[in-house]
Design an enzyme around this catalytic site. Structure first.
Site, PDB file in Angstrom:
ATOM      1  N   GLU A 193      72.544  52.966  21.674  1.00  0.00           N
ATOM      2  CA  GLU A 193      72.304  51.923  20.502  1.00  0.00           C
ATOM      3  C   GLU A 193      71.305  52.552  19.729  1.00  0.00           C
ATOM      4  OE1 GLU A 193      72.480  51.228  23.906  1.00  0.00           O
ATOM      5  OE2 GLU A 193      72.559  48.961  24.200  1.00  0.00           O
ATOM      6  N   HIS A 218      68.515  55.482  24.252  1.00  0.00           N
ATOM      7  CA  HIS A 218      69.596  54.912  24.380  1.00  0.00           C
ATOM      8  C   HIS A 218      70.530  55.016  23.477  1.00  0.00           C
ATOM      9  CE1 HIS A 218      67.733  51.692  27.428  1.00  0.00           C
ATOM     10  NE2 HIS A 218      67.305  52.977  27.584  1.00  0.00           N
TER      11      HIS A 218
END
Length: 158
Positions: free
Chosen positions: A55, A53
């Site tokens: 992040e 992901h």
């Protein structure tokens, strides 16, 4: 010091890069002392990794740049509200502040579905700023999924 909108626009650029690769268009930028120290976008399909992901990748980059896992004094900008995995990584890496664009009512763990990032039971909490460039962030996702559904529909009619 630059604005939240400025840094979110950089995260939107990262999200655009994800979309050009066929990835869900989510982008992230990490800032410390008004300097961008990490930039990333979703790469789950490219890398075939569930943890890829935006992040998570940006946090790993920031830790390498700072040579510490403690990201104190850092702000994470992300185009979509973090999921449970990313919220956990944010808490465990001690990111100071999270600024996100679009809400994720089905999976967001920064205030929508639950609020892991600001939970008083956790040993670390980050401040959360919600809805920065929310319309632009949300539209990028809506356009991506609309195009994806259209392509699937066209393939099924051939």
């Amino acid at each position: 010091m630059r604005s939240h909108e400025y840094y979110m626009s950089l995260a939107l650029e990262e999200a655009y890069q994800a979309a050009t690769k066929g990835e869900v268009p989510i982008g992230a930028v990490i800032v410390k002392d008004d300097q961008v120290i990490a930039r990333a976008h979703n790469l789950r399909e490219t890398l075939q990794l569930p943890t890829a992901h935006a992040e998570h990748l940006a946090i790993e980059q920031a830790a390498q740049a700072l040579k510490t896992w403690r990201l104190e004094g850092c702000t994470l900008y992300v185009t979509l509200e973090p999921c449970v995995m990313c919220a956990g990584t944010i808490v465990m890496s001690r990111v100071e502040q999270v600024v996100y664009g679009a809400e994720d009512p089905k999976g967001g763990c920064s205030g929508s579905l639950m609020n892991l990032i600001e939970d008083a039971q956790m040993n670390h909490r980050a401040k959360v700023v919600r809805g920065v460039l929310a319309y632009s962030c949300g539209q990028q996702l809506k356009t991506f999924f609309k195009t994806l559904r259209q392509r699937k529909k066209e393939k099924s009619h051939k």
